[in-house]
Enzyme design. Structure first.
Site, PDB file in Angstrom:
ATOM      1  N   TYR A  36      34.954 -12.703  28.621  1.00 14.60           N
ATOM      2  CA  TYR A  36      33.818 -12.402  29.197  1.00 14.60           C
ATOM      3  C   TYR A  36      33.187 -13.777  28.510  1.00 14.60           C
ATOM      4  O   TYR A  36      33.575 -13.749  27.164  1.00 14.60           O
ATOM      5  CB  TYR A  36      32.525 -11.623  29.074  1.00 14.60           C
ATOM      6  CG  TYR A  36      33.269 -10.696  30.146  1.00 14.60           C
ATOM      7  CD1 TYR A  36      32.497 -10.213  31.670  1.00 14.60           C
ATOM      8  CD2 TYR A  36      33.568  -9.174  29.809  1.00 14.60           C
ATOM      9  CE1 TYR A  36      32.658  -9.735  32.709  1.00 14.60           C
ATOM     10  CE2 TYR A  36      33.931  -8.212  30.605  1.00 14.60           C
ATOM     11  CZ  TYR A  36      33.562  -8.618  32.306  1.00 14.60           C
ATOM     12  OH  TYR A  36      33.582  -7.806  32.903  1.00 14.60           O
ATOM     13  N   LYS A  89      34.410  -9.232  24.857  1.00 11.00           N
ATOM     14  CA  LYS A  89      33.342 -10.065  24.566  1.00 11.00           C
ATOM     15  C   LYS A  89      34.149 -11.788  24.342  1.00 11.00           C
ATOM     16  O   LYS A  89      34.673 -12.032  24.630  1.00 11.00           O
ATOM     17  CB  LYS A  89      32.354  -9.890  23.622  1.00 11.00           C
ATOM     18  CG  LYS A  89      32.074  -8.216  24.129  1.00 11.00           C
ATOM     19  CD  LYS A  89      30.797  -8.531  24.993  1.00 11.00           C
ATOM     20  CE  LYS A  89      30.341  -8.900  25.192  1.00 11.00           C
ATOM     21  NZ  LYS A  89      29.561  -9.265  26.297  1.00 11.00           N
ATOM     22  N   ASP A 127      22.912 -10.168  29.143  1.00 15.10           N
ATOM     23  CA  ASP A 127      24.711 -11.139  29.160  1.00 15.10           C
ATOM     24  C   ASP A 127      23.964 -13.093  29.399  1.00 15.10           C
ATOM     25  O   ASP A 127      24.397 -13.578  28.631  1.00 15.10           O
ATOM     26  CB  ASP A 127      25.773 -10.313  29.756  1.00 15.10           C
ATOM     27  CG  ASP A 127      26.384  -9.564  28.653  1.00 15.10           C
ATOM     28  OD1 ASP A 127      26.309  -9.859  27.076  1.00 15.10           O
ATOM     29  OD2 ASP A 127      26.434  -8.781  28.586  1.00 15.10           O
ATOM     30  N   HIS A 175      29.602 -15.741  29.482  1.00 13.01           N
ATOM     31  CA  HIS A 175      28.259 -16.049  29.034  1.00 13.01           C
ATOM     32  C   HIS A 175      27.546 -16.761  28.986  1.00 13.01           C
ATOM     33  O   HIS A 175      26.481 -16.521  27.542  1.00 13.01           O
ATOM     34  CB  HIS A 175      27.831 -14.326  29.393  1.00 13.01           C
ATOM     35  CG  HIS A 175      28.146 -13.344  29.586  1.00 13.01           C
ATOM     36  ND1 HIS A 175      27.622 -13.056  31.038  1.00 13.01           N
ATOM     37  CD2 HIS A 175      28.285 -11.927  29.468  1.00 13.01           C
ATOM     38  CE1 HIS A 175      28.813 -11.608  31.517  1.00 13.01           C
ATOM     39  NE2 HIS A 175      29.109 -11.300  30.373  1.00 13.01           N
ATOM     40  N   ARG A 211      36.036  -1.635  22.315  1.00 11.33           N
ATOM     41  CA  ARG A 211      36.450  -2.109  23.783  1.00 11.33           C
ATOM     42  C   ARG A 211      38.030  -3.087  23.296  1.00 11.33           C
ATOM     43  O   ARG A 211      37.949  -3.480  22.353  1.00 11.33           O
ATOM     44  CB  ARG A 211      35.699  -2.937  25.213  1.00 11.33           C
ATOM     45  CG  ARG A 211      35.144  -1.951  26.061  1.00 11.33           C
ATOM     46  CD  ARG A 211      34.166  -3.010  27.261  1.00 11.33           C
ATOM     47  NE  ARG A 211      33.101  -3.717  26.691  1.00 11.33           N
ATOM     48  CZ  ARG A 211      32.379  -4.364  26.871  1.00 11.33           C
ATOM     49  NH1 ARG A 211      32.132  -4.112  28.037  1.00 11.33           N
ATOM     50  NH2 ARG A 211      31.217  -4.860  26.524  1.00 11.33           N
ATOM     51  N   GLU A 222      33.180 -13.405  34.406  1.00 12.75           N
ATOM     52  CA  GLU A 222      31.801 -13.698  34.675  1.00 12.75           C
ATOM     53  C   GLU A 222      32.398 -14.157  36.204  1.00 12.75           C
ATOM     54  O   GLU A 222      31.064 -14.608  36.941  1.00 12.75           O
ATOM     55  CB  GLU A 222      30.455 -13.099  34.158  1.00 12.75           C
ATOM     56  CG  GLU A 222      30.553 -14.860  33.742  1.00 12.75           C
ATOM     57  CD  GLU A 222      30.654 -14.767  32.317  1.00 12.75           C
ATOM     58  OE1 GLU A 222      30.843 -16.024  31.343  1.00 12.75           O
ATOM     59  OE2 GLU A 222      32.215 -14.271  31.799  1.00 12.75           O
TER      60      GLU A 222
END
Length: 370
Positions: free
Chosen positions: A94, A75, A270, A96, A15, A118
């Site tokens: 993101y 990510k 995740d 996490h 991505r 998130e």
């Protein structure tokens, strides 16, 4: 503002944080956009598409991190990327953080301002930047589980839809949110016998009203869950506590009660995973066996379909990205408390209480730094 988009370097991550459409919008707002060469290729966007959108193509990630005021990714930054972050820089991606203390340490030490997709919220209590990837991951989960169920891949050798005279696979989905509902829809579409578990009675009523003839629901009590997983061919873990580590719903001793070769698909990996025996895997080596039970725990499942995922994520993140670039992070967060909920780290301070609890470390509310 100078906006930079580096190439994702996590294993099998194709991505890209900015689509050419988002780049064009940012340029139209008067911002400078730099994209690392090849960043969009995995999602089907060659460098020429970004150049046509008005972005500048640069050769290395170092050039992106050195010049960008706002770094947009997909990510969480890997260790060498975290070293390139600088004080005052804005990272939008993101994160996490709850199960990842090393990343949290590095982001706090960097002095950067880090906004996590998130934990951004909306007026209805949803997670609008997590939802698109939850939809993708949920729909992928039964596909991945079905492949793992094949005997050659370590599974029970059960066909999801069965055949005339032979029962279909029994699939238990734990969690009736975005991931769980999408997983249940696809599993049922493949012909499986599906049960969705949740502890929210209003959510179970909603699912039953809309999909009652397609799959069934049950309350997620410990006893009921244990009974259902003992008969399941596949269990999809689809639970989420925003920003926090996922609760462990199936413990190792329970694996002995399950059917040999049954598959656990942990979409919560995740956030640390919702099965005690889960550990992160990659698309290159996606599954492993524990006590005769197969585990599929790929930490970036949507990366398997990067074209769809990038477009879905880009549509959701672009308005927030433009707001940050147009106003600066602080004004944007002051104007929008839902964006402020995404603030996880600022200038050496952890600003997410759920992450603080998960890591037993000091944290403050985002409002404390606004």
């Amino acid at each position: 503002m100078k906006i930079g988009c580096p190439t994702e370097i996590k294993a099998q991550e194709y991505r890209v944080g900015l689509t050419p459409t988002a780049a064009a919008e940012a340029v139209a707002h008067g911002h400078e956009v730099a994209v690392q060469s090849g960043a969009g290729v995995g999602a089907g966007y060659p460098d020429a598409d970004y150049e046509a959108a008005g972005a500048r193509i640069v050769g290395t990630a170092e050039e992106i991190f050195d010049a960008a005021e706002l770094v947009v990714k997909v990510k969480e930054p890997q260790a060498n990327e975290r070293k390139m972050l600088s004080e005052g820089q804005i990272l939008f991606t993101y994160l996490h953080l709850a199960p990842d203390r090393a990343q949290t340490d590095d982001l706090v030490a960097s002095g950067a301002t880090c906004i996590a997709y998130e934990t951004v919220t909306d007026r209805s209590g949803g997670l609008p930047l997590l939802a698109p990837m939850s939809e993708v991951a949920g729909r992928l989960a039964p596909q991945a589980g079905a492949y793992t169920l094949q005997k050659a891949n370590g599974g029970r050798g059960v066909l999801m839809g069965g055949v005339p005279g032979v029962f279909p696979a029994r699939v238990v989905v734990i969690g009736g949110g975005v991931v769980g509902l999408n997983a249940a829809r696809v599993a049922a579409g493949m012909g499986a016998n599906v049960i969705v578990l949740d502890r929210s009675l209003p959510r179970l009523r909603y699912i039953d009203d809309i999909y009652g003839s397609t799959f069934k629901t049950a309350y997620a009590s410990a006893t009921g869950t244990a009974e259902l997983i003992a008969e399941a061919d596949m269990v999809v873990g689809a639970v989420l506590i925003p920003g926090a580590a996922a609760p462990k719903l199936i413990m190792r001793e329970q694996l002995a009660s399950m059917q040999p070769g049954a598959v656990l698909v942990d979409v919560a990996i995740d956030q640390g995973g919702c099965f005690e025996t889960s550990k992160p895997t990659t698309h290159q080596d996606p599954s492993f066996e524990v006590d005769g039970i197969m585990h599929y725990c790929v930490a970036n499942m949507p990366g398997a379909v990067p074209r769809t995922s990038t477009q879905a994520l880009g549509h959701a993140t672009m308005p927030f990205m433009l707001d940050i670039a147009d106003k600066g992070w602080k004004q944007a967060c002051q104007d929008d408390p839902h964006l402020a909920a995404g603030l996880n780290v600022h200038a050496g301070t952890l600003t997410n209480l759920a992450v603080g609890r998960a890591q037993d470390r000091e944290a403050v509310e985002p409002t404390a730094v606004l």
